[in-house]
Scaffold this motif. Structure first.
Motif, mmCIF file in Angstrom:
data_model
loop_
_atom_site.group_PDB
_atom_site.id
_atom_site.type_symbol
_atom_site.label_atom_id
_atom_site.label_comp_id
_atom_site.label_asym_id
_atom_site.label_seq_id
_atom_site.Cartn_x
_atom_site.Cartn_y
_atom_site.Cartn_z
ATOM 1 N N ARG A 183 -5.715 -6.700 11.659
ATOM 2 C CA ARG A 183 -6.772 -6.436 13.009
ATOM 3 C C ARG A 183 -8.070 -5.806 12.598
ATOM 4 N NH1 ARG A 183 -1.947 -3.280 15.532
ATOM 5 N NH2 ARG A 183 -0.991 -4.980 17.004
ATOM 6 N N GLY A 184 -8.112 -5.013 11.640
ATOM 7 C CA GLY A 184 -9.573 -4.745 11.022
ATOM 8 C C GLY A 184 -10.545 -5.790 10.539
ATOM 9 N N LYS A 185 -9.863 -6.683 9.891
ATOM 10 C CA LYS A 185 -10.404 -7.769 9.372
ATOM 11 C C LYS A 185 -10.958 -8.718 10.252
ATOM 12 C CE LYS A 185 -10.384 -10.615 5.493
ATOM 13 N NZ LYS A 185 -9.573 -11.166 4.232
ATOM 14 N N GLU A 186 -10.022 -8.890 11.377
ATOM 15 C CA GLU A 186 -10.461 -10.031 12.401
ATOM 16 C C GLU A 186 -11.726 -9.363 13.349
ATOM 17 O OE1 GLU A 186 -6.926 -10.492 14.391
ATOM 18 O OE2 GLU A 186 -6.016 -11.829 13.076
ATOM 19 N N TRP A 187 -11.690 -7.961 13.453
ATOM 20 C CA TRP A 187 -12.710 -7.362 14.363
ATOM 21 C C TRP A 187 -13.898 -7.278 13.494
ATOM 22 C CZ3 TRP A 187 -14.997 -2.185 13.803
ATOM 23 C CH2 TRP A 187 -15.475 -1.741 15.019
ATOM 24 N N LEU A 188 -13.970 -7.107 12.192
ATOM 25 C CA LEU A 188 -15.240 -7.470 11.361
ATOM 26 C C LEU A 188 -15.787 -8.802 11.524
ATOM 27 C CD1 LEU A 188 -14.378 -5.321 8.515
ATOM 28 C CD2 LEU A 188 -15.918 -4.632 10.338
ATOM 29 N N ALA A 189 -14.685 -9.711 11.526
ATOM 30 C CA ALA A 189 -15.341 -11.099 11.516
ATOM 31 C C ALA A 189 -15.753 -11.697 13.021
ATOM 32 C CB ALA A 189 -14.000 -12.057 11.263
ATOM 33 N N ARG A 190 -15.301 -10.818 13.953
ATOM 34 C CA ARG A 190 -15.788 -11.298 15.305
ATOM 35 C C ARG A 190 -17.412 -10.979 15.340
ATOM 36 N NH1 ARG A 190 -10.864 -9.516 17.522
ATOM 37 N NH2 ARG A 190 -11.400 -7.531 17.887
ATOM 38 N N GLY A 191 -17.626 -9.680 14.593
ATOM 39 C CA GLY A 191 -19.037 -9.313 14.724
ATOM 40 C C GLY A 191 -19.756 -9.822 13.442
ATOM 41 N N GLY A 192 -19.174 -10.867 12.829
ATOM 42 C CA GLY A 192 -19.923 -11.544 11.605
ATOM 43 C C GLY A 192 -20.272 -10.526 10.528
ATOM 44 N N LEU A 193 -19.504 -9.581 10.274
ATOM 45 C CA LEU A 193 -19.765 -8.614 9.168
ATOM 46 C C LEU A 193 -18.771 -9.098 7.805
ATOM 47 C CD1 LEU A 193 -20.019 -5.279 11.185
ATOM 48 C CD2 LEU A 193 -21.801 -6.601 10.118
ATOM 49 N N ARG A 194 -19.383 -8.923 6.881
ATOM 50 C CA ARG A 194 -18.531 -9.049 5.614
ATOM 51 C C ARG A 194 -17.554 -8.003 5.526
ATOM 52 N NH1 ARG A 194 -19.865 -7.516 0.512
ATOM 53 N NH2 ARG A 194 -22.043 -6.855 1.211
ATOM 54 N N PRO A 195 -16.411 -8.070 5.148
ATOM 55 C CA PRO A 195 -15.527 -6.976 5.169
ATOM 56 C C PRO A 195 -15.601 -6.253 3.733
ATOM 57 C CG PRO A 195 -14.117 -8.903 4.623
ATOM 58 C CD PRO A 195 -15.835 -9.445 4.958
ATOM 59 N N THR A 196 -16.551 -5.657 3.765
ATOM 60 C CA THR A 196 -16.456 -4.555 2.402
ATOM 61 C C THR A 196 -15.324 -3.581 2.552
ATOM 62 O OG1 THR A 196 -17.790 -2.954 3.436
ATOM 63 C CG2 THR A 196 -18.973 -4.776 2.484
ATOM 64 N N ARG A 197 -15.071 -2.832 1.371
ATOM 65 C CA ARG A 197 -13.951 -1.965 1.326
ATOM 66 C C ARG A 197 -14.284 -0.929 2.406
ATOM 67 N NH1 ARG A 197 -13.680 2.682 -1.259
ATOM 68 N NH2 ARG A 197 -15.785 2.602 -2.416
ATOM 69 N N GLN A 198 -15.544 -0.331 2.275
ATOM 70 C CA GLN A 198 -15.613 0.786 3.215
ATOM 71 C C GLN A 198 -15.511 0.314 5.004
ATOM 72 O OE1 GLN A 198 -17.785 0.108 1.017
ATOM 73 N NE2 GLN A 198 -18.135 2.093 -0.257
ATOM 74 N N ARG A 199 -16.090 -0.733 5.102
ATOM 75 C CA ARG A 199 -16.253 -1.574 6.320
ATOM 76 C C ARG A 199 -14.637 -1.409 6.807
ATOM 77 N NH1 ARG A 199 -21.062 -5.912 6.036
ATOM 78 N NH2 ARG A 199 -22.541 -4.388 6.389
ATOM 79 N N LEU A 200 -13.671 -2.418 5.917
ATOM 80 C CA LEU A 200 -12.628 -2.639 6.295
ATOM 81 C C LEU A 200 -11.716 -1.291 6.522
ATOM 82 C CD1 LEU A 200 -10.311 -4.789 6.722
ATOM 83 C CD2 LEU A 200 -10.168 -4.884 4.343
ATOM 84 N N THR A 201 -11.906 -0.171 5.709
ATOM 85 C CA THR A 201 -11.253 0.889 5.946
ATOM 86 C C THR A 201 -11.509 1.566 7.066
ATOM 87 O OG1 THR A 201 -11.052 1.501 3.363
ATOM 88 C CG2 THR A 201 -11.027 3.429 4.973
ATOM 89 N N LEU A 202 -12.874 1.495 7.648
ATOM 90 C CA LEU A 202 -13.027 2.402 8.981
ATOM 91 C C LEU A 202 -12.633 1.447 9.991
ATOM 92 C CD1 LEU A 202 -16.805 3.456 7.834
ATOM 93 C CD2 LEU A 202 -14.412 4.931 8.201
ATOM 94 N N ALA A 203 -12.887 -0.095 9.932
ATOM 95 C CA ALA A 203 -12.443 -0.976 10.935
ATOM 96 C C ALA A 203 -10.747 -0.743 11.073
ATOM 97 C CB ALA A 203 -12.539 -2.341 10.765
ATOM 98 N N THR A 204 -9.971 -0.824 10.075
ATOM 99 C CA THR A 204 -8.685 -0.440 10.480
ATOM 100 C C THR A 204 -8.429 0.907 11.021
ATOM 101 O OG1 THR A 204 -8.385 -1.729 8.355
ATOM 102 C CG2 THR A 204 -6.604 -0.449 8.921
ATOM 103 N N LEU A 205 -8.914 1.926 10.647
ATOM 104 C CA LEU A 205 -8.845 3.181 11.267
ATOM 105 C C LEU A 205 -9.013 3.074 13.002
ATOM 106 C CD1 LEU A 205 -10.194 5.921 8.744
ATOM 107 C CD2 LEU A 205 -7.660 5.488 9.330
#
Length: 139
Positions: free
Chosen positions: A8-30
């Motif tokens: 879900r976190g990875k898909e959310w980042l993709a909707r915003g056009g953001l690269r899923p870096t480790r920190q972004r993915l961690t925070l998006a998942t939370l």
């Protein structure tokens, strides 16, 4: 194999056009891993990340949340000059700010009626109206 929360976190980042870096993915998942909308402060999300043993600094959390806002994934709600909350629900809706607990919750959008707004100054356009209703419990 990745968990449903991380997907879900990875898909959310993709909707915003953001690269899923480790920190972004961690925070998006939370933020969106459970599938629910959230109102969080940067400090609160930082505490959650630390509790999950994520290696992120408070500055990284602030910068990442601002990037999420710029990507249209969340919006910032200013409750006063020193406090901001970040909301993953992106439609136009009002909020309650609970003075005793310093929490923000959604207010019923169907009950809000704004009959007229002032015209924007010349050479500008109105981009958004934020409504924060401050409430406290009565004895």
């Amino acid at each position: 194999m990745k968990s449903i929360e991380e997907l879900r976190g990875k898909e959310w980042l993709a909707r915003g056009g953001l690269r899923p870096t480790r920190q972004r993915l961690t925070l998006a998942t939370l933020l969106v891993g459970d599938g629910n909308n959230r109102h969080v402060t940067a400090e609160g999300l930082y505490a959650e990340a630390r509790q999950a043993d994520a290696a992120v600094s408070l500055a990284t959390v602030y910068n990442t949340m601002r990037a999420f806002c710029q990507a249209g994934l969340m919006q910032e709600i200013n409750v006063d000059a020193t406090r901001s909350f970040f909301d993953t629900r992106m439609d136009e809706h009002p909020h309650f700010f609970w003075e005793e607990t310093s929490l923000v919750t959604d207010a019923p959008v169907e009950d809000l009626v704004i009959s007229r707004l002032p015209a924007a100054p010349e050479g500008t356009e109105l981009t958004r109206v934020d409504v924060v209703l401050r409430v406290r419990r009565v004895a």
